[in-house]
Design an enzyme around this catalytic site. Structure first.
Site, mmCIF file in Angstrom:
data_model
loop_
_atom_site.group_PDB
_atom_site.id
_atom_site.type_symbol
_atom_site.label_atom_id
_atom_site.label_comp_id
_atom_site.label_asym_id
_atom_site.label_seq_id
_atom_site.Cartn_x
_atom_site.Cartn_y
_atom_site.Cartn_z
ATOM 1 N N GLY A 1 -89.240 -54.177 56.559
ATOM 2 C CA GLY A 1 -89.632 -55.093 57.402
ATOM 3 C C GLY A 1 -88.667 -56.901 58.195
ATOM 4 N N ALA A 2 -88.026 -56.814 57.191
ATOM 5 C CA ALA A 2 -87.786 -57.966 57.983
ATOM 6 C C ALA A 2 -86.194 -58.758 56.961
ATOM 7 C CB ALA A 2 -87.716 -59.064 58.213
ATOM 8 N N MET A 3 -84.897 -59.736 57.402
ATOM 9 C CA MET A 3 -84.130 -60.032 56.143
ATOM 10 C C MET A 3 -84.413 -61.365 56.464
ATOM 11 S SD MET A 3 -81.843 -58.988 53.905
ATOM 12 C CE MET A 3 -80.855 -59.952 53.236
ATOM 13 N N GLU A 4 -83.421 -61.795 55.143
ATOM 14 C CA GLU A 4 -83.930 -63.371 55.509
ATOM 15 C C GLU A 4 -82.128 -64.002 55.102
ATOM 16 O OE1 GLU A 4 -84.463 -61.613 53.343
ATOM 17 O OE2 GLU A 4 -82.547 -62.560 50.793
ATOM 18 N N HIS B 1 -92.270 -65.051 54.713
ATOM 19 C CA HIS B 1 -91.711 -64.619 53.748
ATOM 20 C C HIS B 1 -90.307 -64.548 53.878
ATOM 21 C CE1 HIS B 1 -90.881 -61.099 50.394
ATOM 22 N NE2 HIS B 1 -89.887 -61.587 51.471
ATOM 23 N N GLU B 2 -89.665 -64.637 54.794
ATOM 24 C CA GLU B 2 -88.317 -64.636 55.240
ATOM 25 C C GLU B 2 -87.527 -66.165 55.728
ATOM 26 O OE1 GLU B 2 -86.948 -62.172 54.642
ATOM 27 O OE2 GLU B 2 -88.745 -60.298 55.492
ATOM 28 N N HIS C 1 -87.645 -67.674 51.715
ATOM 29 C CA HIS C 1 -86.563 -67.365 51.335
ATOM 30 C C HIS C 1 -85.060 -68.445 51.962
ATOM 31 C CE1 HIS C 1 -87.631 -63.415 49.406
ATOM 32 N NE2 HIS C 1 -87.305 -62.353 50.672
ATOM 33 N N GLU D 1 -87.959 -62.189 45.154
ATOM 34 C CA GLU D 1 -88.706 -61.470 46.005
ATOM 35 C C GLU D 1 -90.004 -61.887 45.585
ATOM 36 O OE1 GLU D 1 -88.421 -60.170 48.618
ATOM 37 O OE2 GLU D 1 -85.987 -59.912 48.437
HETATM 38 N N1 B3K Z 1 -84.571 -59.039 51.359
HETATM 39 C C1 B3K Z 1 -84.920 -58.410 51.642
HETATM 40 C C2 B3K Z 1 -84.413 -56.829 51.496
HETATM 41 C C3 B3K Z 1 -83.157 -55.945 52.011
HETATM 42 C C4 B3K Z 1 -84.021 -54.356 51.037
HETATM 43 C C5 B3K Z 1 -82.457 -53.679 51.103
HETATM 44 N N2 B3K Z 1 -82.575 -52.456 51.573
HETATM 45 C C6 B3K Z 1 -86.591 -58.675 53.099
HETATM 46 C C7 B3K Z 1 -87.063 -58.916 52.007
HETATM 47 O O1 B3K Z 1 -87.573 -59.037 51.020
HETATM 48 O O2 B3K Z 1 -87.336 -60.408 52.547
HETATM 49 ZN ZN ZN Z 2 -88.119 -61.177 50.126
#
Ligand code: B3K
Ligand code: ZN
Length: 887
Positions: free
Chosen positions: A283-286, A319-320, A323, A342
């Protein structure tokens, strides 16, 4: 200096090039083996000479001994498929090094050293989408969990925090925008090329590093934080996508404000960038200050995105962003602690979305995901505790258990702290956590003990929720004598792989006892079932009350009780807890399925069950205290996966038939009420108000019932809705209905939809998805044909997921009796694995449910798993999932 690479086995041990191939057995990593890293890396300087086909990376690491760890003569720098071009230690050529598998081991004698490492990458060749890769001509990174080691040699573990400075250089025409974490500190031009330097003042682990270079434009805005910091906000996209970024930007500002108000968390840089990328594994990355997003969770306008998409964008942006504190300021000590960031962040985004929209409906949606995905995981071969004890490939542990059950576990702590309290005691717990561990790489244990200190709760036994897998089952027997109503509660935590015996866990159950005459109760109770069995007594009941239990889904458990249908009907009509009311409706329908499929009902019994369900649904349609968003939930049938979970060995075909029969009965009997409700909903013009969203939800739901009851009429209505739609929710809802019918309208609408949106990848994903999830009897043939469509590609994860995930979740198609559906998924896994192992491995769990399916199909599913396991070369990801699934 050029260094030849030693050939290695998949587990990283060197072997002779001509030796017989080793059996594939990636090593198992154990939580109990954690030791601190012997070296600190106070600063990391990265220089990138960017190119889509060749990028040169010069990493300069200051390293110094970690006095808190066992001393070591060497430093292990992780690598993954890297080509080492040069290695210098303190400005000298460094000879004192070896390669251990993909890792680089350097011998270091002194206290402090400077390592300079040069690597060369080919981003356009990176189909795994981990590390630095090219997407549509732009360059971007994904480093969590272990992608940084595909960029340079580094201690790629979350407990090594370093301060990063990044210098990027590349052709200006191709990469006019150069972004990294933190703030831009300098930039300049050199002929055709230009460069930018970025500095992130916050020490971070390597998995939070990010870089983006491309031809992008931004929607920009500002946010003033609670202490007055003026933050520049940008949402970066391709030029044509700019009009579809408003919702993302508004969601970001709402997230920033909400986190200040609800958790007291303020943003800590002067800049926050979001970049949308169309090739993305999740979905996305923080990444700190530079969130990278799948376009799916950024781009939204009414013409191309549904109400569900709008909600998802808001949820993922939240969500991101959240984080930044729960994940970045406090990160994880090791990957076993993943739920620390998470689970907590999912809870935070759930609460945020509850506050932004309908709280009861959001709660129901979250429980539906939990029960649809996590419960099956928890009762199958891949079950693991929210804090796993071992893994072979960490990517396989980004699971619904770690995320969604992790959130439920923290939500239970919140309920325990706040139930009946005047103040938000849970907030004292989270404040304690943030204050105590800011700047650290922490553990789940740190979180729980902070909550204990902040709230005063004793969570000793509660910690079992972190170590025991499996969904607890709570059995309830109710009795009444004199003026006492008694509940006898029993709990059982089922055996899961590697955990045959479990201890009783504390299960907080919010309950209410209703007087049947008045339809009222006298307040909620919180019963904590913390022993294998417990009796609780309530005085003052001259007759047996109606029990409403696990209100708000206060505990992630299954409830088993013998409840009279009249009591379920009572709760379905009167329960003042919206979740419990929804649950009563679901139970009515689930019980009916179970009885019908088990052959426990004769025709009269089936008729009586349907009559009761229709009466309850009819009351819901007429109940003017409900809004349409909630009405839609109460009118929804339980999904088939959830019904299948009720059986030890499910027969997907019989369950599907029972479900279709009930749906048709509802569609026929309630035809006039449903059509009246449709006509009412149809009058509302498009807006983002809850009322208008509710009306759209109702219309699509009603089309579904109509299609089962009177397909011709439904086709007409759906075609009309399709043609007149002024938004994607209505258009997609109508097309979903048409896609399930064998009519000329189906063909026309599918063609029209494709032609209308062929230039919009996200909408074409919907076109693939709705055909793959369709109840159409030929869905399996349709999916085969779609896999050959010129727009289908294995290279884009969104496209792969859009076709095959709905297919694997479409029981009549996936569970086709001849095993064709299983074969299609295993063929996909085998073809995708060499390209993108992370995405390939995600398709294993549907096959892994074989033990819970009737024996004929189970054998076919197992055979497909075996066929994958027998393949000559499998990634670590797929290998682990397949071998665990075979058991
Ligand atoms: N922290 C990332 C997830 C990364 C997954 C790597 N395989 C997104 C999230 O949970 O916000
Ligand atoms: Zn996350």
């Amino acid at each position: 200096m050029d260094i030849a690479r030693t050939p290695t086995t998949p587990d990283g041990n060197p072997h002779l090039a001509d030796a017989a191939p080793e059996p594939q057995q990636p090593p198992e990593i154990l939580r109990e083996d954690y030791t601190p890293f012997p070296w600190l890396v106070p600063t990391t300087h990265l220089e990138f000479e960017l190119g889509v086909d060749t990028t040169r990376v010069i990493a300069t690491l200051e390293v110094q001994r970690n006095s808190a760890a066992e001393p070591s003569r060497t430093i292990r720098l992780n690598g993954d498929g890297l080509e080492l071009v040069e290695l210098h230690c303190d400005d000298e050529d460094c000879l004192a090094h070896t390669l251990d598998g993909d890792d680089l081991i350097v011998t270091l004698e002194g206290e402090r050293h400077t390592l300079r490492i040069v690597t060369e990458l080919n981003p356009s060749d990176n189909s795994q989408l981990m590390g630095l890769y090219a997407s549509n001509g732009m360059l971007c990174t994904q480093c969590e969990a272990e992608g940084f080691r595909r960029i340079t040699f580094f201690p790629d573990r979350p407990d090594v925090l370093s301060t990063y400075t990044v210098r990027m250089k590349g052709p200006k025409a191709q990469f006019p925008i150069l972004l990294s974490n933190g703030n831009k500190t300098d930039s300049g031009e050199e002929g055709e090329s230009h460069w930018a330097e970025w500095h992130d003042p916050w020490p971070k682990p390597s998995y939070l590093f990010a870089l983006v270079a491309g031809d992008l434009v931004a929607r920009s805005d500002r946010f003033i934080t609670m202490s007055g910091r003026d933050v520049e906000l940008n949402v970066w996209v391709r030029e044509g996508d700019l009009p579809r970024t408003e919702h993302a930007m508004e969601s970001l500002k709402r997230s920033m404000k909400w986190d200040e108000e609800t958790f007291g968390r303020e943003y800590d840089l002067d800049l926050f960038n979001i970049v949308a990328v169309s090739d993305f594994n999740m979905g996305a990355m923080e990444n700190k200050g530079l969130n990278v997003f799948n376009t799916k969770y950024v781009l939204a306008d009414p013409e191309t995105a549904t109400d569900g998409d709008f909600d998802a964008v808001e949820g993922v942006i939240g969500h991101e962003y959240f984080h930044n504190w729960s994940g970045n300021r406090i990160t994880c000590r090791d990957w076993f602690q993943l739920s620390l960031k998470e689970g907590f962040t999912v809870l935070r985004d759930q609460l945020f979305s509850q506050d932004m929209g309908s709280a009861p409906v959001k709660r129901i949606e979250d429980v539906r995901i939990l029960r649809g995905v996590q419960f099956p995981e928890d009762s199958g071969p891949l079950a693991h505790p929210i804090r796993p004890d071992s893994y072979r490939e960490i990517s396989n542990f980004y699971t619904s258990t770690v995320y969604n059950k992790g959130a439920e576990v923290i939500r239970m702590m919140r309920t325990l702290a706040n139930f009946g309290a005047d103040e938000d005691a849970f907030r004292q717990g989270t404040d304690t956590y943030f204050d105590t561990h800011d700047g650290e790489a922490a553990t789940c244990e740190d979180f729980v003990s902070s909550i204990e200190r902040g709230t005063g709760l004793d969570l000793k036994q509660f910690r079992l929720w972190y170590s025991q897998a499996g969904t607890p089952r709570v059995e309830i027997a109710q009795s009444h004598e004199g003026n006492v109503a008694a509940l006898r509660l029993k709990q059982h935590v089922p055996a899961t792989p590697g955990q045959p015996d479990k201890n009783p866990m504390p299960i907080p159950l919010r309950i209410a006892l209703f007087d049947r005459e008045t339809g009222r109760h006298w307040g909620e109770h919180l019963v904590v079932l913390d022993t294998a069995e417990k009796e609780v007594r309530f005085e003052g009941f001259s007759q047996s009350p109606v029990l409403s239990i696990n209100r708000g889904f206060s505990a992630p458990v299954t409830i088993k009780r013998d409840i009279a249908r009249e009591d379920l009907l009572f709760l379905a009509a009167k329960d003042d807890d919206p979740f419990a009311r929804y649950e009563a409706m679901q139970d009515l329908m689930v019980d009916h399925h179970v009885a019908a499929v088990s052959g426990n009902l004769d025709d009269d019994g089936i008729e009586a069950g349907r009559a009761d369900i229709c009466a309850a649904l009819s009351a819901v349609i007429a109940d003017d205290t409900l809004d349409d968003l909630m009405r839609g939930e109460l009118l929804s049938m339980p999904n088939q996966t959830y019904v299948m979970e009720q059986f030890d060995k499910a027969d997907p075909e019989r369950i599907h038939e029972a479900r279709e029969a009930l749906k048709a009965a509802i569609g026929t009997r309630l035809s006039s009420e449903l059509h009246q409700a449709y006509a009412r909903a149809e009058k509302l013009p498009f807006s983002h108000s809850a009322e208008a969203k509710g009306a759209r939800k109702l219309k699509t739901l009603i089309l579904g019932y109509a299609a089962a009851g009177d397909p011709d009429k439904a086709a007409e209505l759906a075609a009309h809705q399709y043609e007149h739609a002024d938004n994607m929710t209505d258009r997609q809802g109508a097309l979903m209905t048409l896609a399930g019918l064998d009519t000329v309208e189906r063909t026309n609408a599918l063609l029209d939809f494709y032609n209308r949106y062929q230039d919009n990848a996200l909408v074409i994903d919907k076109w693939f998805a709705l055909q793959a999830s369709s109840p159409h009897p030929n869905a399996i043939e349709h999916v085969k044909a779609l896999a050959e469509h010129p727009d289908f590609t294995l290279k884009n994860p969104n496209r792969v997921r859009s076709l095959y995930m709905p297919f694997a979740a479409n029981p009549p198609a996936f569970h086709s009796a001849d095993g064709e559906g299983y074969r299609m998924i295993s063929d996909l896994i085998l073809e995708l694995d060499p390209l993108n192992p992370q995405t390939a491995a995600r398709f294993v769990p549907p096959l892994g449910r074989w033990r819970r399916i009737e024996p004929g199909r189970a054998a076919l599913m197992r055979a497909e798993l075996q066929r994958i396991a027998d393949a000559s070369k499998l990634s670590r990801d797929t290998y682990e999932q397949v071998t665990r699934s075979l058991g």
